[in-house]
Scaffold this motif. Structure first.
Motif, PDB file in Angstrom:
ATOM      1  N   LEU A  41      19.013  12.564  -3.712  1.00  0.00           N
ATOM      2  CA  LEU A  41      18.425  13.887  -2.922  1.00  0.00           C
ATOM      3  C   LEU A  41      17.616  13.351  -1.808  1.00  0.00           C
ATOM      4  O   LEU A  41      16.978  12.148  -1.843  1.00  0.00           O
ATOM      5  CB  LEU A  41      17.534  14.504  -3.911  1.00  0.00           C
ATOM      6  CG  LEU A  41      18.231  15.086  -5.310  1.00  0.00           C
ATOM      7  CD1 LEU A  41      17.305  15.529  -6.304  1.00  0.00           C
ATOM      8  CD2 LEU A  41      19.179  16.088  -4.799  1.00  0.00           C
TER       9      LEU A  41
ATOM     10  N   TYR B  38      12.233  15.722   0.217  1.00  0.00           N
ATOM     11  CA  TYR B  38      11.567  16.966  -0.067  1.00  0.00           C
ATOM     12  C   TYR B  38      12.159  17.566  -1.433  1.00  0.00           C
ATOM     13  O   TYR B  38      11.598  18.212  -2.434  1.00  0.00           O
ATOM     14  CB  TYR B  38      11.632  17.679   0.920  1.00  0.00           C
ATOM     15  CG  TYR B  38      12.797  18.481   1.232  1.00  0.00           C
ATOM     16  CD1 TYR B  38      13.479  19.580   0.642  1.00  0.00           C
ATOM     17  CD2 TYR B  38      13.790  17.889   2.238  1.00  0.00           C
ATOM     18  CE1 TYR B  38      14.645  19.981   1.026  1.00  0.00           C
ATOM     19  CE2 TYR B  38      14.699  18.247   2.578  1.00  0.00           C
ATOM     20  CZ  TYR B  38      15.478  19.584   1.881  1.00  0.00           C
ATOM     21  OH  TYR B  38      16.772  19.952   2.314  1.00  0.00           O
ATOM     22  N   GLN B  39      13.408  17.105  -1.377  1.00  0.00           N
ATOM     23  CA  GLN B  39      14.227  17.756  -2.830  1.00  0.00           C
ATOM     24  C   GLN B  39      13.656  16.856  -4.080  1.00  0.00           C
ATOM     25  O   GLN B  39      13.383  17.467  -5.105  1.00  0.00           O
ATOM     26  CB  GLN B  39      15.753  17.816  -2.622  1.00  0.00           C
ATOM     27  CG  GLN B  39      16.205  18.587  -1.777  1.00  0.00           C
ATOM     28  CD  GLN B  39      17.714  18.045  -1.399  1.00  0.00           C
ATOM     29  OE1 GLN B  39      18.155  16.955  -1.182  1.00  0.00           O
ATOM     30  NE2 GLN B  39      18.598  19.258  -1.522  1.00  0.00           N
ATOM     31  N   GLU B  40      13.357  15.578  -3.989  1.00  0.00           N
ATOM     32  CA  GLU B  40      12.889  14.597  -5.085  1.00  0.00           C
ATOM     33  C   GLU B  40      11.380  15.294  -5.296  1.00  0.00           C
ATOM     34  O   GLU B  40      11.012  15.380  -6.225  1.00  0.00           O
ATOM     35  CB  GLU B  40      12.714  13.313  -4.635  1.00  0.00           C
ATOM     36  CG  GLU B  40      14.241  12.603  -4.564  1.00  0.00           C
ATOM     37  CD  GLU B  40      14.551  12.510  -6.151  1.00  0.00           C
ATOM     38  OE1 GLU B  40      13.772  12.564  -7.229  1.00  0.00           O
ATOM     39  OE2 GLU B  40      15.567  12.045  -6.432  1.00  0.00           O
TER      40      GLU B  40
ATOM     41  N   LEU C  49      13.424  27.976  -2.808  1.00  0.00           N
ATOM     42  CA  LEU C  49      13.571  26.804  -1.828  1.00  0.00           C
ATOM     43  C   LEU C  49      14.549  27.662  -0.747  1.00  0.00           C
ATOM     44  O   LEU C  49      15.590  28.361  -1.060  1.00  0.00           O
ATOM     45  CB  LEU C  49      14.563  25.687  -2.341  1.00  0.00           C
ATOM     46  CG  LEU C  49      14.941  24.710  -1.302  1.00  0.00           C
ATOM     47  CD1 LEU C  49      13.728  23.895  -0.594  1.00  0.00           C
ATOM     48  CD2 LEU C  49      15.812  23.529  -2.009  1.00  0.00           C
TER      49      LEU C  49
ATOM     50  N   LYS D  26      19.696  23.798  -2.655  1.00  0.00           N
ATOM     51  CA  LYS D  26      19.587  24.321  -3.960  1.00  0.00           C
ATOM     52  C   LYS D  26      20.854  23.939  -4.887  1.00  0.00           C
ATOM     53  O   LYS D  26      20.611  23.627  -5.928  1.00  0.00           O
ATOM     54  CB  LYS D  26      19.837  25.656  -3.944  1.00  0.00           C
ATOM     55  CG  LYS D  26      18.279  26.276  -3.531  1.00  0.00           C
ATOM     56  CD  LYS D  26      18.183  27.855  -3.566  1.00  0.00           C
ATOM     57  CE  LYS D  26      18.935  28.668  -2.596  1.00  0.00           C
ATOM     58  NZ  LYS D  26      18.427  28.206  -1.158  1.00  0.00           N
TER      59      LYS D  26
ATOM     60  N   LEU E 243      20.339  20.335  -5.852  1.00  0.00           N
ATOM     61  CA  LEU E 243      19.140  20.421  -6.926  1.00  0.00           C
ATOM     62  C   LEU E 243      19.883  20.553  -8.189  1.00  0.00           C
ATOM     63  O   LEU E 243      19.316  19.958  -9.367  1.00  0.00           O
ATOM     64  CB  LEU E 243      18.166  21.191  -6.301  1.00  0.00           C
ATOM     65  CG  LEU E 243      16.818  20.521  -5.565  1.00  0.00           C
ATOM     66  CD1 LEU E 243      15.911  21.598  -4.918  1.00  0.00           C
ATOM     67  CD2 LEU E 243      16.126  19.424  -6.271  1.00  0.00           C
TER      68      LEU E 243
ATOM     69  N   GLY F  32       9.322  25.602  -2.969  1.00  0.00           N
ATOM     70  CA  GLY F  32       9.694  24.313  -2.163  1.00  0.00           C
ATOM     71  C   GLY F  32       9.139  24.140  -0.895  1.00  0.00           C
ATOM     72  O   GLY F  32       8.193  25.005  -0.656  1.00  0.00           O
TER      73      GLY F  32
END
Length: 186
Positions: free
Chosen positions: A6, A9-11, A31, A37, A40, A172
């Motif tokens: 990821l 920012y996703q983590e 998000l 998405k 994720l 997000g």
């Protein structure tokens, strides 16, 4: 089992979701479109499956359902895709990826499908703000996590309002920051 890498920012968002899971069972995640998405959702499913949990992934569109299934296939992960063309549902699969409307129809008719839904540790919903997905809350076990993802968490009119379904919302990274980082275009 492969893993998904990821973006930072996703983590961070994944960490915020895990924090929310300590207090809530029904979580809305916002998000921006293009923020990843689907990745994720796949990463959360893989982590849950890695811990021995059953996972259900719902979407409202055939191409999104197929994309999710193909992503898992590319990672070497066996899942069952459930669309209108699916003749038999493997209710023992560790991960089912389903068209929401199709699974609802099958759940209304088949106890084995209802049992499969109740046995899921987590239900991950793409475009969780859409009313097509509201039915799942009537079929899940009280211990099941439902995590809905969307870029647009709003409803109006006579639809059931989202605050009646979800306990909290996890925001997000804003679109302006994703643009500045070069992950989405202006």
């Amino acid at each position: 089992m492969s893993d998904i890498v990821l973006r930072p920012y996703q983590e961070r968002l994944m960490g915020c979701i895990r924090t929310a899971m300590r207090s809530y069972r029904h979580i809305a995640v916002r998000l921006q479109q293009g923020g990843g998405k689907s990745y994720l959702i796949a990463a959360m499913a893989l982590r849950s499956m890695g811990n021995g949990h059953r996972v259900l992934i719902l979407s409202h569109r055939r191409q999104i359902t197929k994309q999710s299934h193909n992503l898992f296939t590319d990672l070497g992960i066996e899942t069952q895709i459930i669309t209108a063309n699916t003749k038999s549902i493997d209710t023992s699969a560790q991960c089912n990826i389903a068209m929401s409307q199709t699974l609802m129809s099958r759940a209304n008719k088949m106890e084995s499908v209802r049992d499969m839904i109740r046995s899921c540790y987590v239900v991950l919903i793409d475009e969780g703000h859409l009313q097509w997905n509201d039915w799942i809350f009537d079929f899940i076990d009280e211990r099941t996590y439902v995590i809905g993802f969307s870029g647009t968490w709003s409803r109006s009119g006579k639809q059931k309002q989202l605050g009646l379904l979800y306990d909290t919302i996890v925001p997000g990274t804003p679109a302006s920051e994703l643009i500045d980082m070069g992950f989405i275009v202006h």
